[in-house]
Design a protein around this motif. Structure first.
Motif, PDB file in Angstrom:
ATOM      1  N   ASN A  38      -7.760   2.591  -1.956  1.00  0.00           N
ATOM      2  CA  ASN A  38      -7.893   3.789  -1.121  1.00  0.00           C
ATOM      3  C   ASN A  38      -9.303   3.910  -0.547  1.00  0.00           C
ATOM      4  O   ASN A  38      -9.481   4.282   0.628  1.00  0.00           O
ATOM      5  CB  ASN A  38      -7.555   5.030  -1.941  1.00  0.00           C
ATOM      6  CG  ASN A  38      -6.075   5.115  -2.267  1.00  0.00           C
ATOM      7  OD1 ASN A  38      -5.249   4.552  -1.558  1.00  0.00           O
ATOM      8  ND2 ASN A  38      -5.742   5.802  -3.358  1.00  0.00           N
ATOM      9  N   SER A  40      -9.763   1.343   2.186  1.00  0.00           N
ATOM     10  CA  SER A  40      -8.977   1.708   3.374  1.00  0.00           C
ATOM     11  C   SER A  40      -9.659   2.775   4.214  1.00  0.00           C
ATOM     12  O   SER A  40      -9.295   2.962   5.383  1.00  0.00           O
ATOM     13  CB  SER A  40      -7.589   2.203   2.946  1.00  0.00           C
ATOM     14  OG  SER A  40      -6.894   1.206   2.250  1.00  0.00           O
ATOM     15  N   GLU A  41     -10.613   3.490   3.644  1.00  0.00           N
ATOM     16  CA  GLU A  41     -11.320   4.510   4.423  1.00  0.00           C
ATOM     17  C   GLU A  41     -12.133   3.890   5.551  1.00  0.00           C
ATOM     18  O   GLU A  41     -12.423   4.546   6.549  1.00  0.00           O
ATOM     19  CB  GLU A  41     -12.227   5.319   3.498  1.00  0.00           C
ATOM     20  CG  GLU A  41     -11.456   6.188   2.509  1.00  0.00           C
ATOM     21  CD  GLU A  41     -12.377   6.889   1.515  1.00  0.00           C
ATOM     22  OE1 GLU A  41     -13.615   6.694   1.624  1.00  0.00           O
ATOM     23  OE2 GLU A  41     -11.875   7.624   0.648  1.00  0.00           O
ATOM     24  N   LYS A  77      -5.463  -2.856   6.523  1.00  0.00           N
ATOM     25  CA  LYS A  77      -4.743  -2.427   5.327  1.00  0.00           C
ATOM     26  C   LYS A  77      -3.687  -3.433   4.900  1.00  0.00           C
ATOM     27  O   LYS A  77      -3.359  -3.543   3.713  1.00  0.00           O
ATOM     28  CB  LYS A  77      -4.115  -1.056   5.568  1.00  0.00           C
ATOM     29  CG  LYS A  77      -5.151   0.044   5.819  1.00  0.00           C
ATOM     30  CD  LYS A  77      -4.475   1.373   6.112  1.00  0.00           C
ATOM     31  CE  LYS A  77      -5.519   2.476   6.264  1.00  0.00           C
ATOM     32  NZ  LYS A  77      -6.467   2.218   7.355  1.00  0.00           N
ATOM     33  N   ILE A 119       0.831   4.110  -2.845  1.00  0.00           N
ATOM     34  CA  ILE A 119       0.566   5.520  -2.551  1.00  0.00           C
ATOM     35  C   ILE A 119       1.706   6.383  -3.060  1.00  0.00           C
ATOM     36  O   ILE A 119       1.510   7.449  -3.632  1.00  0.00           O
ATOM     37  CB  ILE A 119       0.329   5.705  -1.050  1.00  0.00           C
ATOM     38  CG1 ILE A 119      -0.970   4.984  -0.617  1.00  0.00           C
ATOM     39  CG2 ILE A 119       0.245   7.185  -0.708  1.00  0.00           C
ATOM     40  CD1 ILE A 119      -1.199   4.999   0.855  1.00  0.00           C
ATOM     41  N   THR A 125      -5.430   0.904  -7.410  1.00  0.00           N
ATOM     42  CA  THR A 125      -5.021   1.654  -6.217  1.00  0.00           C
ATOM     43  C   THR A 125      -6.152   2.554  -5.736  1.00  0.00           C
ATOM     44  O   THR A 125      -6.351   2.730  -4.520  1.00  0.00           O
ATOM     45  CB  THR A 125      -3.780   2.490  -6.538  1.00  0.00           C
ATOM     46  OG1 THR A 125      -2.733   1.630  -6.991  1.00  0.00           O
ATOM     47  CG2 THR A 125      -3.294   3.231  -5.293  1.00  0.00           C
ATOM     48  N   LYS A 131       0.837  -1.195   0.000  1.00  0.00           N
ATOM     49  CA  LYS A 131       0.000   0.000   0.000  1.00  0.00           C
ATOM     50  C   LYS A 131       0.863   1.232   0.000  1.00  0.00           C
ATOM     51  O   LYS A 131       0.593   2.199  -0.694  1.00  0.00           O
ATOM     52  CB  LYS A 131      -0.925  -0.034   1.209  1.00  0.00           C
ATOM     53  CG  LYS A 131      -1.806   1.212   1.296  1.00  0.00           C
ATOM     54  CD  LYS A 131      -2.714   1.126   2.489  1.00  0.00           C
ATOM     55  CE  LYS A 131      -3.546   2.402   2.586  1.00  0.00           C
ATOM     56  NZ  LYS A 131      -2.715   3.572   2.825  1.00  0.00           N
TER      57      LYS A 131
END
Length: 321
Positions: free
Chosen positions: A264, A267-268, A274, A7, A260, A3
């Motif tokens: 994201n 992952s919120e 994660k 990012i 990706t 991750k």
């Protein structure tokens, strides 16, 4: 770690007009690692099936040996009963002849001793065979117990994945007919979302309707923390031309950015681990249909969310066998 790298790549892509060859190669290497991990999971599952088959075969062999020893024991018991009957007959004869002749008495006494010795030997042999039979029976029971435990674990894993698939289908029911499907295959659950639900042409920004679907997936993942999640981006074979958004090099780059973007959103949700998430871009190299028709291209432009159970407990049990 994946991750963080993803990012970093996204930040670098947004801050420059193009993505370097090194990033492309890194993504390519990452994809190769993911393929190895996928193959390893398939090999682990195959090893589980082979171990189960071997345990069943060993159990059958132990059962056959058990039946054989039991038959031998029964024969010894029959021989013992016959010898015991002969002894009683001789004892009766001994009493009858005792009055007639010392010589006959001595003969019968010798025969009696021989029979007693034979009887004692058969008793010892019977006891030894009984011990062997008990040991084999214990081994058979132990093997059967381990096999049952392994089958229970595998059945529980399959049941959990079916429940996960049912929960996802229920949560995503509102998106049925909008380019979203949920299915189970080879012990994994696949959530497939066509790009028409998620992205505009050439974009990796998720639209409002698509984000709602991804948020629903995240809710299910939040209550299933022991699931590994691989998010794969796929495109058709149309080449990237001109400048799109922040700029992308090719379909592989675009598919990685889209994967990706999904990571994201997942992952919120604070309940989603994660470390269980992996993003991968596969470009146009894993199509569902031919790219020769508009319909085929539309099916190939998609996001695949692949949910895989963790096999740590089963792997540990296999090591202990």
């Amino acid at each position: 770690m994946i991750k963080k790298v993803s990012i970093g790549l996204l930040i670098l892509a947004l801050s420059t007009s193009c993505v370097s060859k090194k990033i492309y190669n890194d993504l390519e290497n990452k994809f190769a690692d993911l393929k190895k991990e996928n193959r390893k999971l398939a090999d682990d599952n195959e090893d589980l099936l082979k171990t189960k088959t071997k345990l069943e075969s060993d159990g059958a062999a132990l059962k056959a040996e058990y039946d054989k020893l039991k038959a031998e024991r029964d024969k010894l018991q029959a021989d013992y009963a016959a010898a015991d009957k002969s002894l009683k007959t001789l004892q009766s004869s001994y009493k009858a002849l005792e009055k007639n002749s010392d010589e006959a008495l001595q003969s019968n006494m010798n025969k009696n001793r021989e029979l007693l010795a034979q009887l004692e030997a058969k008793e010892k042999s019977l006891a030894a065979e009984q011990d062997r039979l008990n040991k084999l029976k214990a081994e058979l029971e132990s093997s059967s117990k381990r096999l049952n435990e392994l089958e229970s674990l595998m059945a529980a894993k399959d049941a959990n994945m079916k429940k996960l698939k049912d929960n996802l289908s229920k949560a995503l029911n509102a998106f049925e007919g909008k380019g979203l499907t949920v299915h189970e295959k080879d012990g994994k659950v696949y959530v497939s979302m066509e790009n028409k639900l998620l992205f505009q042409t050439g974009s990796w920004a998720v639209g409002p309707e698509g984000k709602k679907a991804v948020v629903e997936v995240a809710k299910v993942l939040a209550v299933n923390p022991d699931i590994s999640v691989l998010i794969e981006g796929h495109t058709d074979d149309d080449k990237i031309t001109g400048t799109i958004g922040g700029g992308v090099e090719n379909n592989w780059d675009l598919s990685t950015k889209r994967a990706t973007a999904i990571v994201n959103i997942l992952s919120e949700n604070k309940g989603v681990k994660k470390e269980n998430l992996t993003a991968a871009g596969r470009g146009e190299f894993a199509p569902l249909m031919s790219n020769d028709t508009p319909e085929g291209k539309a099916k190939n432009r998609r996001i695949e969310i692949i949910l895989t159970p963790k096999l740590d407990e089963i792997s540990k049990m296999l090591k202990d066998l």
